[in-house]
Design a protein around this motif. Structure first.
Motif, PDB file in Angstrom:
ATOM      1  N   ASN A  82       0.810  -1.222   0.000  1.00 20.79           N
ATOM      2  CA  ASN A  82       0.000   0.000   0.000  1.00 20.79           C
ATOM      3  C   ASN A  82       0.843   1.271   0.000  1.00 20.79           C
ATOM      4  O   ASN A  82       0.398   2.303  -0.507  1.00 20.79           O
ATOM      5  N   HIS A 100      -8.682  -1.894  -2.858  1.00 19.88           N
ATOM      6  CA  HIS A 100      -8.424  -1.509  -1.478  1.00 19.88           C
ATOM      7  C   HIS A 100      -9.450  -2.106  -0.504  1.00 19.88           C
ATOM      8  O   HIS A 100      -9.111  -2.423   0.631  1.00 19.88           O
ATOM      9  N   LYS A 105      -6.440  -5.553   1.872  1.00 18.31           N
ATOM     10  CA  LYS A 105      -7.012  -5.215   3.172  1.00 18.31           C
ATOM     11  C   LYS A 105      -6.436  -6.148   4.220  1.00 18.31           C
ATOM     12  O   LYS A 105      -5.946  -7.227   3.907  1.00 18.31           O
TER      13      LYS A 105
END
Length: 107
Positions: A82, A100, A105
């Motif tokens: 990320n 996302h 996640k």
């Protein structure tokens, strides 16, 4: 121009396929092993962002996204992925949101 970038439609395919190589051409596994992972590691080594351009592709099967970007997060760590990848899209914002929300996640 970014040195570390992937334009999926030009560098890989306009029609990404399923999860595994044996299921057909342009799989998530092929994208991950042949393009995404090497570019990601190169960007990390150079302390740069990897810019991924999503436009120009007909559709993104969930299995393709999970086997490529999801596998990258499982192997390299969600936080590193990320903080390194920057997604770009003018026509497929929903893919970025889903990446996302569903793929990149915390489990």
């Amino acid at each position: 121009m970014e040195e570390f970038k992937i334009m999926i439609a030009e560098d890989f395919s306009q029609t990404p396929g399923g999860r595994w190589r044996e299921l057909g051409p342009f799989s998530g596994q092929a994208f991950y092993e042949d393009l995404l992972l090497p570019k990601f590691e190169s960007a990390i080594e150079n302390n740069e962002k990897l810019h991924v351009y999503l436009d120009g592709v007909r559709s993104y099967p969930y299995s393709f996204l999970d086997q490529s970007f999801g596998e990258l997060a499982r192997v390299k760590g969600l936080e590193l992925v990320n903080s390194t990848i920057v997604f770009h899209s003018d026509e497929k914002e929903w893919v970025i949101r889903n990446l996302h929300k569903e793929v990149l996640k915390d489990e």
